[in-house]
Design an enzyme around this catalytic site. Structure first.
Site, short mmCIF file in Angstrom:
data_model
loop_
_atom_site.label_atom_id
_atom_site.label_comp_id
_atom_site.label_asym_id
_atom_site.label_seq_id
_atom_site.Cartn_x
_atom_site.Cartn_y
_atom_site.Cartn_z
N SER A 156 -3.25 10.37 3.47
CA SER A 156 -3.47 10.39 4.92
C SER A 156 -3.19 11.78 5.45
CB SER A 156 -2.51 9.39 5.57
OG SER A 156 -2.48 9.59 6.97
N TYR A 163 6.11 6.40 6.64
CA TYR A 163 4.70 6.49 6.23
C TYR A 163 4.34 7.92 5.82
CZ TYR A 163 -0.39 5.79 6.47
OH TYR A 163 -1.74 5.71 6.16
N1 LIG Z 1 -7.06 3.05 8.82
C1 LIG Z 1 -6.69 4.31 8.93
O1 LIG Z 1 -6.89 4.94 9.99
C2 LIG Z 1 -6.08 5.05 7.77
C3 LIG Z 1 -5.83 6.42 7.92
C4 LIG Z 1 -5.28 7.13 6.85
C5 LIG Z 1 -5.00 6.47 5.67
N2 LIG Z 1 -5.23 5.12 5.56
C6 LIG Z 1 -4.90 4.50 4.28
O2 LIG Z 1 -6.02 3.77 3.81
C7 LIG Z 1 -5.57 2.69 2.96
C8 LIG Z 1 -6.24 1.41 3.42
O3 LIG Z 1 -5.83 1.13 4.75
P1 LIG Z 1 -6.69 0.26 5.78
O4 LIG Z 1 -6.89 1.10 6.99
O5 LIG Z 1 -7.86 -0.36 5.10
O6 LIG Z 1 -5.58 -0.82 6.17
P2 LIG Z 1 -5.56 -2.40 6.21
O7 LIG Z 1 -6.81 -2.96 6.78
O8 LIG Z 1 -4.25 -2.72 6.84
O9 LIG Z 1 -5.54 -2.79 4.66
C9 LIG Z 1 -4.42 -2.54 3.88
C10 LIG Z 1 -4.63 -3.29 2.57
O10 LIG Z 1 -3.50 -3.04 1.73
C11 LIG Z 1 -3.07 -4.30 1.26
N3 LIG Z 1 -1.67 -4.30 0.85
C12 LIG Z 1 -0.56 -4.04 1.57
N4 LIG Z 1 0.52 -4.20 0.81
C13 LIG Z 1 0.09 -4.56 -0.43
C14 LIG Z 1 0.72 -4.87 -1.65
N5 LIG Z 1 2.07 -4.87 -1.78
N6 LIG Z 1 -0.04 -5.20 -2.73
C15 LIG Z 1 -1.39 -5.22 -2.62
N7 LIG Z 1 -2.05 -4.97 -1.49
C16 LIG Z 1 -1.30 -4.64 -0.41
C17 LIG Z 1 -3.33 -5.28 2.40
O11 LIG Z 1 -3.27 -6.59 1.92
P3 LIG Z 1 -2.87 -7.84 2.90
O12 LIG Z 1 -4.13 -8.27 3.56
O13 LIG Z 1 -2.34 -8.86 1.93
O14 LIG Z 1 -1.85 -7.34 3.86
C18 LIG Z 1 -4.73 -4.81 2.77
O15 LIG Z 1 -5.68 -5.33 1.90
C19 LIG Z 1 -4.03 2.66 3.09
O16 LIG Z 1 -3.47 3.32 1.98
C20 LIG Z 1 -3.78 3.48 4.35
O17 LIG Z 1 -2.50 4.07 4.35
C21 LIG Z 1 -5.78 4.40 6.58
#
Ligand SMILES: NC(=O)c1ccc[n+]([C@@H]2O[C@H](COP(=O)([O-])OP(=O)(O)OC[C@H]3O[C@@H](n4cnc5c(N)ncnc54)[C@H](OP(=O)(O)O)[C@@H]3O)[C@@H](O)[C@H]2O)c1
Length: 231
Positions: free
Chosen positions: A139, A154
């Site tokens: 990120s 984070y």
């Molecule tokens: N969205 C943004 O703006 C953004 C920006 C920068 C980086 N990111 C990064 O992108 C990645 C994906 O994020 P996203 O935006 O798609 O978020 P999201 O919609 O909240 O999805 C997060 C995913 O991670 C899973 N997860 C959390 N803890 C877990 C565990 N212990 N074991 C297996 N799965 C787990 C969640 O599963 P559950 O459904 O079971 O909770 C969900 O499938 C993350 O690494 C995040 O830090 C996102």
């Protein structure tokens, strides 16, 4: 061409699910993983309904016995593993003085120790075929060169995953196992919220590009929008 097997973590929704979709569209054999079996299978079925072929395996990235089971599954089912996208992540904290140790532990276990253990488990399979692509979803909040206030757990976790990228890439130099970090930008997911500026398609694009890099591609780097960025 050789069939490629790529594992994606936290893929029941958000950016992870979209990474699976884009990889499957390229003809990659995708292993979609999630901590909730019901949600993961439901997500996989939505992709299968649009004609894509995928495999499923349960994985809570904080559960090291499940990581070992995933490795056994890959060996038995495919005899190989060509790629790993460490996408699963949590964003649990807010202001510095409110960040509790519990949130810190959960964040580090999910965003750092899980990916580390997965790399340790799956890189030996990649080494056997002298081929591997590891993508760590980091990120902009983990960029030391642009560090701001808030979200300390984070931020620490995303800076730490970048360290894992650099160390692992250095250890694997010359082995055709390319390890990179990427920042998806601010993406409309449960984590990013409805006010985010990017679609999941945009958020997933660079991760997919890194997951299928040609031999001789970059390693030990940090990318956004397919361009190298500062740590
Ligand atoms: N969205 C943004 O703006 C953004 C920006 C920068 C980086 N990111 C990064 O992108 C990645 C994906 O994020 P996203 O935006 O798609 O978020 P999201 O919609 O909240 O999805 C997060 C995913 O991670 C899973 N997860 C959390 N803890 C877990 C565990 N212990 N074991 C297996 N799965 C787990 C969640 O599963 P559950 O459904 O079971 O909770 C969900 O499938 C993350 O690494 C995040 O830090 C996102």
């Amino acid at each position: 061409m050789q069939e490629r097997i790529i594992v994606v973590t936290g893929a029941n929704r958000g950016i992870g699910l979209e990474i699976c979709r884009q990889l499957a569209l390229k003809g990659i054999t995708v292993v979609l993983t999630s901590r909730s079996v019901d949600e993961g299978k439901k997500a996989m079925e939505t992709l299968q309904k649009s004609g894509l072929s995928l495999h499923y395996h349960p994985l809570d990235v904080t559960d090291h016995s499940q990581i070992a089971e995933l490795k056994d599954f890959l060996i038995e089912k495919f005899g190989r593993c060509d790629g790993l996208v460490n996408n699963a992540g949590v964003f649990a904290d807010g202001a510095f003085f409110e960040a509790g140790l519990d949130e810190f532990h959960e964040t580090m276990e999910t965003n750092v120790y899980g990916p580390q253990a997965l790399c340790q488990a799956l890189v030996p399979l990649m080494k056997k075929n002298s081929y591997g692509r590891i993508v760590n979803i980091s990120s902009g909040l983990g960029q030391l060169s642009d560090m701001g206030s808030g979200y300390v757990a984070y931020r620490v976790s995303k800076t730490a995953i970048n360290v894992i990228t650099k160390v692992l890439a250095a250890e694997l130099a010359g082995e055709n196992i390319l390890v990179n970090s990427m920042a998806p930008g601010w993406v409309k997911t449960r984590m990013g919220g409805a006010g985010a500026t990017r679609s999941v398609e945009e958020g997933a694009d660079t991760a997919v590009w890194l997951a299928v890099l040609p031999d001789g591609g970059p390693t030990g780097k940090f990318f956004k929008d397919r361009k190298e960025i500062a740590w």
